[in-house]
Structures are given as C-alpha cells and as structure tokens.
Scaffold this motif. Structure first.
Motif, mmCIF file in Angstrom:
data_model
loop_
_atom_site.group_PDB
_atom_site.id
_atom_site.type_symbol
_atom_site.label_atom_id
_atom_site.label_comp_id
_atom_site.label_asym_id
_atom_site.label_seq_id
_atom_site.Cartn_x
_atom_site.Cartn_y
_atom_site.Cartn_z
ATOM 1 N N GLN A 159 0.834 -1.207 0.000
ATOM 2 C CA GLN A 159 0.000 0.000 0.000
ATOM 3 C C GLN A 159 0.871 1.261 0.000
ATOM 4 O OE1 GLN A 159 -2.436 0.532 3.500
ATOM 5 N NE2 GLN A 159 -4.267 0.258 2.256
ATOM 6 N N LYS A 160 1.867 1.209 0.845
ATOM 7 C CA LYS A 160 2.779 2.334 0.961
ATOM 8 C C LYS A 160 3.538 2.582 -0.351
ATOM 9 C CE LYS A 160 6.267 3.311 4.058
ATOM 10 N NZ LYS A 160 6.964 3.321 5.347
ATOM 11 N N ALA A 161 3.876 1.486 -1.027
ATOM 12 C CA ALA A 161 4.629 1.629 -2.282
ATOM 13 C C ALA A 161 3.808 2.392 -3.316
ATOM 14 C CB ALA A 161 5.015 0.264 -2.817
ATOM 15 N N VAL A 162 2.470 2.240 -3.239
ATOM 16 C CA VAL A 162 1.610 2.963 -4.184
ATOM 17 C C VAL A 162 1.465 4.420 -3.745
ATOM 18 C CG1 VAL A 162 -0.704 3.134 -5.161
ATOM 19 C CG2 VAL A 162 0.329 0.894 -4.746
ATOM 20 N N LEU A 163 1.202 4.588 -2.468
ATOM 21 C CA LEU A 163 0.881 5.931 -1.994
ATOM 22 C C LEU A 163 2.122 6.802 -1.800
ATOM 23 C CD1 LEU A 163 -1.849 4.904 0.572
ATOM 24 C CD2 LEU A 163 -2.168 5.735 -1.754
ATOM 25 N N HIS A 164 3.187 6.188 -1.371
ATOM 26 C CA HIS A 164 4.418 6.949 -1.125
ATOM 27 C C HIS A 164 5.595 6.227 -1.758
ATOM 28 C CE1 HIS A 164 1.748 8.543 1.899
ATOM 29 N NE2 HIS A 164 1.731 7.401 2.526
ATOM 30 N N PRO A 165 5.655 6.171 -3.064
ATOM 31 C CA PRO A 165 6.748 5.423 -3.696
ATOM 32 C C PRO A 165 8.093 6.101 -3.439
ATOM 33 C CG PRO A 165 5.515 6.663 -5.339
ATOM 34 C CD PRO A 165 4.782 6.821 -4.041
ATOM 35 N N THR A 166 9.121 5.323 -3.227
ATOM 36 C CA THR A 166 10.446 5.930 -3.060
ATOM 37 C C THR A 166 11.054 6.262 -4.412
ATOM 38 O OG1 THR A 166 11.268 3.703 -2.782
ATOM 39 C CG2 THR A 166 11.267 5.102 -0.828
ATOM 40 N N GLY A 167 10.629 5.507 -5.437
ATOM 41 C CA GLY A 167 11.201 5.676 -6.778
ATOM 42 C C GLY A 167 11.438 7.108 -7.199
ATOM 43 N N PRO A 168 10.400 7.973 -7.176
ATOM 44 C CA PRO A 168 10.606 9.347 -7.652
ATOM 45 C C PRO A 168 11.508 10.170 -6.726
ATOM 46 C CG PRO A 168 8.273 8.776 -7.555
ATOM 47 C CD PRO A 168 9.003 7.694 -6.851
ATOM 48 N N LEU A 169 11.634 9.715 -5.456
ATOM 49 C CA LEU A 169 12.333 10.540 -4.478
ATOM 50 C C LEU A 169 13.820 10.255 -4.382
ATOM 51 C CD1 LEU A 169 9.934 10.366 -1.379
ATOM 52 C CD2 LEU A 169 9.864 11.944 -3.299
ATOM 53 N N TYR A 170 14.155 8.991 -4.536
ATOM 54 C CA TYR A 170 15.461 8.578 -4.037
ATOM 55 C C TYR A 170 16.151 7.634 -5.002
ATOM 56 C CZ TYR A 170 18.780 7.032 -0.422
ATOM 57 O OH TYR A 170 19.902 6.763 0.308
ATOM 58 N N CYS A 171 17.461 7.788 -5.110
ATOM 59 C CA CYS A 171 18.245 6.896 -5.941
ATOM 60 C C CYS A 171 19.095 6.010 -5.021
ATOM 61 C CB CYS A 171 19.125 7.727 -6.865
ATOM 62 S SG CYS A 171 20.264 6.727 -7.791
ATOM 63 N N ALA A 176 21.193 9.003 -2.568
ATOM 64 C CA ALA A 176 20.857 10.428 -2.491
ATOM 65 C C ALA A 176 19.481 10.665 -3.110
ATOM 66 C CB ALA A 176 21.895 11.241 -3.245
ATOM 67 N N MET A 177 18.874 11.789 -2.759
ATOM 68 C CA MET A 177 17.582 12.137 -3.353
ATOM 69 C C MET A 177 17.776 12.459 -4.823
ATOM 70 S SD MET A 177 15.425 14.280 -0.577
ATOM 71 C CE MET A 177 16.592 15.560 -0.248
ATOM 72 N N LYS A 178 16.735 12.188 -5.609
ATOM 73 C CA LYS A 178 16.827 12.497 -7.037
ATOM 74 C C LYS A 178 16.696 14.007 -7.248
ATOM 75 C CE LYS A 178 15.326 8.117 -8.915
ATOM 76 N NZ LYS A 178 14.231 7.366 -9.556
ATOM 77 N N SER A 179 17.157 14.461 -8.422
ATOM 78 C CA SER A 179 17.253 15.911 -8.609
ATOM 79 C C SER A 179 15.875 16.589 -8.608
ATOM 80 C CB SER A 179 18.011 16.239 -9.884
ATOM 81 O OG SER A 179 17.317 15.733 -10.992
ATOM 82 N N LEU A 180 14.858 15.936 -9.170
ATOM 83 C CA LEU A 180 13.521 16.554 -9.174
ATOM 84 C C LEU A 180 13.011 16.740 -7.746
ATOM 85 C CD1 LEU A 180 11.155 15.143 -11.947
ATOM 86 C CD2 LEU A 180 11.824 17.505 -11.509
ATOM 87 N N CYS A 181 13.331 15.773 -6.910
ATOM 88 C CA CYS A 181 12.891 15.833 -5.518
ATOM 89 C C CYS A 181 13.622 16.971 -4.802
ATOM 90 C CB CYS A 181 13.156 14.493 -4.857
ATOM 91 S SG CYS A 181 12.726 14.435 -3.125
ATOM 92 N N VAL A 182 14.908 17.103 -5.066
ATOM 93 C CA VAL A 182 15.691 18.192 -4.470
ATOM 94 C C VAL A 182 15.127 19.537 -4.923
ATOM 95 C CG1 VAL A 182 17.960 19.301 -4.426
ATOM 96 C CG2 VAL A 182 17.786 16.815 -4.241
ATOM 97 N N LYS A 183 14.772 19.594 -6.219
ATOM 98 C CA LYS A 183 14.236 20.832 -6.775
ATOM 99 C C LYS A 183 12.927 21.219 -6.076
ATOM 100 C CE LYS A 183 12.860 22.412 -11.128
ATOM 101 N NZ LYS A 183 12.349 21.878 -12.379
ATOM 102 N N ALA A 184 12.049 20.217 -5.921
ATOM 103 C CA ALA A 184 10.755 20.476 -5.290
ATOM 104 C C ALA A 184 10.945 20.905 -3.837
ATOM 105 C CB ALA A 184 9.881 19.231 -5.373
ATOM 106 N N LEU A 185 11.800 20.204 -3.120
ATOM 107 C CA LEU A 185 12.001 20.540 -1.707
ATOM 108 C C LEU A 185 12.686 21.901 -1.553
ATOM 109 C CD1 LEU A 185 13.040 17.041 -0.282
ATOM 110 C CD2 LEU A 185 10.938 18.297 0.222
ATOM 111 N N THR A 186 13.541 22.242 -2.505
ATOM 112 C CA THR A 186 14.188 23.552 -2.463
ATOM 113 C C THR A 186 13.146 24.655 -2.628
ATOM 114 O OG1 THR A 186 16.171 22.583 -3.410
ATOM 115 C CG2 THR A 186 16.008 24.967 -3.491
ATOM 116 N N ARG A 187 12.212 24.424 -3.556
ATOM 117 C CA ARG A 187 11.146 25.407 -3.750
ATOM 118 C C ARG A 187 10.307 25.537 -2.477
ATOM 119 N NH1 ARG A 187 6.059 24.422 -5.066
ATOM 120 N NH2 ARG A 187 4.921 26.357 -4.992
ATOM 121 N N ILE A 188 9.988 24.395 -1.876
ATOM 122 C CA ILE A 188 9.194 24.396 -0.643
ATOM 123 C C ILE A 188 9.936 25.167 0.457
ATOM 124 C CG2 ILE A 188 8.336 22.895 1.198
ATOM 125 C CD1 ILE A 188 7.728 20.823 -1.034
#
Ligand SMILES: Nc1nc2c(ncn2[C@@H]2O[C@H](COP(=O)(O)OP(=O)(O)OP(=O)(O)O)[C@@H](O)[C@H]2O)c(=O)[nH]1
Ligand SMILES: [Mg+2]
Length: 615
Positions: A159-171, A176-188
C-alpha cells in the motif's frame, strides 16, 4: 482523494500466493486453498493509509497469459512471490522482472519470500543483487503464510509503495535524493522561508509543521530535529535555524529510514503529484468568470504579494533589482516577466520595477489572464502561506458591467482604456507618459522591449484605482473584440500631422459612435506647432457634434515627468460612464461627483453603525 490501491500477486505455482491472501483475511493459515482467491477489497477505514485496497490473486492453472497481462496493466503495485525454500521459484523472479520491463506503465514492485518457516537461512543474499538491478523494486520482505509472519506488513508495504513510492524521491545506488525531488524541496524551503534569510527559524518551522502535519512541533522535538542535523552536518543548522542543506539532509534521512511518507506529505501539501510536478488542480483551481465580468486581486492577495515583495527587496529601496527579481521568481519553473514588463509598469531611475509597478503588473495579469495569475500564485504558494482553501480565494470576480451601468456605480478598481491612433500619432508616448516617462527617457527603450500595455494607479476622489492603457495596433482589419471592449476609449491624433485626425474620426464613426463607451480625443504632441487637420471639420467641431469633451492637449516632451491630469480624467470617465458629456465638461459635475462620493461614504458608515447596535 487518493486513488485506490490495487495489489497483484504473481509468481511460480505453489509458492503460496493464495495462502498469503487467505492468511491475511482469516488471520489463520488455511490448510486447503483454491488455485485462485477471489479478488478482495479492503475498505478504506480499516487500512492503515485509509484508501480502499484491492488484492488480486493469479494462478497459472486457471488463467491465461492474456489475463495475466490484463491484470498487470490494471495493478498499481505487484508482489512477486517466491518460496524461500524453492530455488526454481527464485530464478523465476528474474524472468518476471524482465517481462515486466516491457510494460509501458512501470509500477512499484515488492519481492516476497514466502514459507520462511521452512528454512533457517534468509534468502536475502540471493535477492539483494536482483533488487539492486531494478529501481522499481521498492522493498523485499520474507514472510510465512503458515506462521502469519510479516503478512500484514507485506500488504502495508504494498500500500505504501503505491501511496508513497520511493522511486521518484530517491536513488538507492547514489544513496541520495533524485534531482527533481531536491528541486521540489528547495522550492518548498524558499516558499516557507518567510523572511528570505536562507534559514528556517523556529517560527517558520512551526508554521511549516502546522501546514503540513496540522500540529506544531513541541519545543523539545524541534531541538531534537536540529540536534540530529547538527550531529551529521556542519552547516545544516545556522543561527539556531535550519539551512536549506539541513532541510534536504533531514528529508534524505526520512527516506533512508523508510519514513518517506513524511516527505510525501510535505510534497503533496505543496501541490506536487506523483511525478513531482505541481498538479493542475493545485495550479488551476476552478474559478467561474461570467461574461461581462472582470477579475481583480482582493485585499488578502495584495497583502500576500506585498509580503513577497518585502521579503525580496533586500536593500529596502522599494524596487526590485534584476537579482532581487530573479530571486523572487526562483520558485517558478520559468521567468514569467519579460523585459517588456519594465515598460508596462512604473520603474525607478535605474529602470527597476518599483513596489507600485510590481503590484500593477500583478493587477494586469489578473485582469488579462486570470488563469495565469492563479498559476503564478500557485508557484508562490499563496493558498499555503495565506492559509486559503485555494488560490481562487485571492481573486474577486466583479459583477457584470451591465449591472454597474444600471446602478450607476461600480465597485471595480481596474478600468481599461483602449488607445487608438494612426501610425506615429503618439500612442506609445501617451502610454509611457502614464508611467512617468518623458520623451527623452522613452527614446532609450529598445524595440524588442516595447509594451502595448501600461498600467498604474490614479486617484479618483481619494480612492486608488488602476487604469490600464492598451495601445491598439492601427490596422482596421485586425481589430479584435478585445481591442474594442473597454471602459473608455482614447483617440489620439498628432497636432503637427494634418492627416492624423482622419483615422480617429474613422475609428469613432465605425466602432464607437453608437456604443455606450465614453470616448476622449487626445491632441498629442501639443509642444509642436498645430496645423490644420485635413478633414471635413476641425477636431473641436467633431467632438462637439458627437457630444465628446473637447480634444485634450497632451505632450510628453517635458523636462520633468509628464502631467497626470489626463489619466485621472480618463479613470473618472471610465468610472462614471453614465454621466453625459455635457456634464463632464461642466465643472459642477466634478464637484457633484465628489460630494456624491462623500455622501455615500458617510451614509455607509451610518448604516454600519445601525447594524452594529445591539437590539
Ligand atoms: N510451510 C508453508 N507452506 C505454505 C506456506 N504458504 C503456502 N504453503 C503451502 O504451499 C502450497 C501452495 O500454496 P498456494 O497458496 O496454493 O500457492 P499458490 O502460489 O497460490 O499456487 P498457484 O495458485 O498454483 O499458483 C500449499 O500446500 C500451501 O499450504 C507457508 O508459509 N509455509
Ligand atoms: Mg493460488
């Protein structure tokens, strides 16, 4: 709401797929099971993540490959089951992984080693190398349908894999976090850094915590968080606040510890979807704009935009330098304002957009393209920071102009004036003069930076109103509805060019003679010697005949900033279009209108008091 979770179990025959499902449902190991369990649906309120969850079994014995492919494309997480005591079933895992690579929709995968009750040794040594090859594999788990070991965990991970996948976040390879994730968190981070000092202080952290998780952090918890960062990073905590580096480190830590739902909660709260793009519902909340209505920013939105300006005007000169402006738009995916904006709104001596100009440009975007305005407010995090339901809460949709005309009053604060005139008659000069730019200053503007809009404020009886001037391209064949729809029309001719008045007369007769839109004739370049216009009658006679105010002399060839009187007059006419031209000409109108405004204000106040009086 979140989508349903659909878990599919696949794997070699007899590895225990059906038994796992039955064990979960009945909480005991079934001795006899069918080949294939019926699809079961777990209602949202009994699942840990509160989303309806479907569990789908598969059996080679009962289903065809075709059916398997169908189920694979419907599932949003797949459990590949093997039996830890069965080498062949482990080998099958690699085959299945290869096969799944060919499916267009990549869903998260979970490797499930069943029958752990039958072996002493873990299968992890064999499984880990496989896991490292496929980034889609969220996790692996060993379990036993017989001992009921890790059964509910397995379905929770799915369930967690669907709702909170690590794939987009982390390599995982790079840890390390993926660049899109870093970009989003930087904006936040930037949006949440309310004073823009590059550090989230306790206040900002608390606000952040409250918006994301609905609870403030206990002072001790806040210290604990900072201590963890301090221990691991030298510059993660500065001046007792969290730096961007520290903020990003913290999220990496969450993800590495399997708490990536924390990071997802933050990302979703700030409008990100599963692909880490800002989702359309966030950027474009529904907003209905009936015909004949216009869109303006309300007080709350102006306050927010003011605070955004303040936090970026680092040197407090009430203007945004190119660096300050770039920093302000750093939270945007692209630079929204081109160089033309500097010739659309007021700028300072250096040509930088002033505070007044900044608000004017926002007003213009809201008026001309409200969707764009909503999008921009979204990038700035308006609904989050101003604690509004959506960005649409910052927009006022005015009532239809027809009703304003009937009631002979308006609550609008933006008025549109379309400026017509032949080539070279002085339209641009008229627009630029509204921004305080005289002819000398205008000459330095490059062609590609030219703007066909100018917007600024004027005061009409003490009320601040925006006047939006739009220069209409002088080609009869290209006049659009937008070129014709406005609150007031300006017809500009060049007093030194005998052929320039004819165009004004033509436009007036063709489009505005029978319309209710008030018109004003502008006799531009009045600093030059006036020549007789080549037309049947003089401009003054023309105006008199058509009940227009007489031509208004205008020049922007002045030493100082050009006079603003004409713009105030235009705004007044736009606000009071019902007033006859004869009235406008007489000075008593101006007096009456101002008295009227005062009477109204006093009356309004008295009514307010009556309403407040206790019964
Ligand atoms: N010891 C042990 N046996 C299990 C476990 N899980 C399932 N089994 C047994 O393994 C056999 C196969 O189980 P099934 O649940 O039918 O396996 P399946 O993967 O659904 O098989 P197909 O539907 O044929 O693909 C049955 O005899 C189960 O009782 C387990 O955790 N431990
Ligand atoms: Mg089965």
């Amino acid at each position: 709401m979140r989508k349903d979770v659909r878990i599919l179990l696949v794997g070699e025959p007899k590895v225990g797929k059906t038994s796992l499902i039955m064990s979960l449902v009945s909480e005991e190991f079934p001795d006899v099971v069918p080949y294939r369990a019926e699809e079961i649906t777990i209602p949202a309120d009994v699942t840990p993540e509160r989303v309806p969850t479907h569990i789908v079994d598969y059996s080679d014995a009962e289903q065809t490959d075709e059916q398997l492919f169908q189920e694979i494309s419907k599932a949003n997480v797949i459990c590949i089951v093997y039996a830890v005591n069965n080498k062949k079933s482990i080998e099958k895992v690699s085959c299945l992984l290869l096969c799944l690579c060919f499916f267009p929709s990549r869903v998260p995968l979970i490797l499930v080693g069943n029958k752990s009750d039958l072996v002493e040794h873990s299968s992890m040594e064999t499984i880990l190398p496989i896991m490292n090859q496929y980034s889609e594999i969220e996790t692996c788990v060993e379990c036993s349908a017989k001992n009921l070991k890790n059964i509910s965990e397995l379905f929770y991970y799915a369930q967690k894999a669907v709702l909170h996948p690590t794939g987009p976040l982390y390599c995982p390879e790079k840890k390390a976090m993926k660049s899109l994730c870093v970009k989003a968190l930087t904006r936040i981070f930037k949006v949440s850094d309310l004073d823009n000092d590059g550090i989230l202080n306790d206040n900002e952290l608390n606000f952040f915590q409250r918006t994301c998780f609905n609870t403030p952090l206990e002072p001790q918890a806040l210290e604990d968080v900072k201590n963890v960062v301090r221990k691991n990073l030298t510059d993660g905590v500065c001046d007792n606040g969290l730096s961007l580096k520290g903020f990003l480190f913290l999220h990496t830590l969450f993800i590495q510890r399997g708490r990536h739902e924390t990071t997802w909660t933050v990302l979703r709260r700030f409008g990100y979807d599963d692909d880490l793009e800002l989702n359309q519902d966030y950027l474009f909340p529904p907003l209905k704009i009936p015909p004949d209505c216009t869109t303006e920013l309300n007080h709350n939105a102006y306050l927010f935009l003011q605070s955004v300006f303040d936090k970026h005007d680092k040197d407090r000169d009430c203007a945004l330098s190119p660096e300050e402006l770039a920093d302000l738009f750093d939270v945007f995916p692209y630079m929204p304002w081109g160089p033309d904006v500097n010739n659309t709104v007021c700028t300072n001596e250096q040509g930088w957009i002033t505070y007044q100009g900044y608000l004017s440009q926002w007003t213009l975007t809201t008026y001309l393209d409200v969707q764009r305005c909503l999008e921009y407010l979204g990038y700035l995090g308006y609904s989050i920071i101003a604690e509004q339901e959506s960005h649409a809460a910052g927009i006022t949709v005015t009532r239809a102009k027809k009703i304003d005309l009937q009631k002979k009053q308006t609550q609008r604060s933006v008025f549109r004036c379309n400026v017509f005139g032949d080539i070279g008659s002085g339209k641009s000069g008229f627009l630029q003069a509204f921004l305080g730019s005289n002819l000398m200053r205008q000459k330095t503007v490059k062609e590609e930076h030219k703007s066909y809009y100018a917007i600024s404020t004027t005061y009409v009886y003490g009320q601040e109103k925006y006047l939006l001037l739009h220069e209409v391209f002088p080609d009869f064949d290209y006049l659009s509805d937008a070129d014709l729809a406005c609150d007031i029309v300006c017809l500009v001719y060049d007093v030194s060019n005998p052929y320039s008045f004819e165009y004004c007369a033509k436009v007036f007769k063709q489009y505005f003679m029978d319309s209710k839109t008030p018109c004003m004739m502008i006799a531009a370049k009045s600093d030059l010697p006036e020549v007789k216009q080549m037309y049947g009658c003089s401009p003054l006679e023309f105006c008199r005949k058509h009940k227009m105010p007489p031509p208004q002399s205008f020049t922007c060839n002045t030493a100082a900033a050009p006079s603003r009187d004409i713009y105030t007059k235009l705004t007044t006419m736009a606000m009071y279009p019902h007033v006859s031209q004869a009235d406008l000409k007489s000075s008593t109108f101006w007096l009456r209108a101002s008295v009227g405004a005062t009477v109204f204000a006093v009356l309004g106040f008295a009514m307010y008091r009556v309403l407040l009086k206790p019964r």
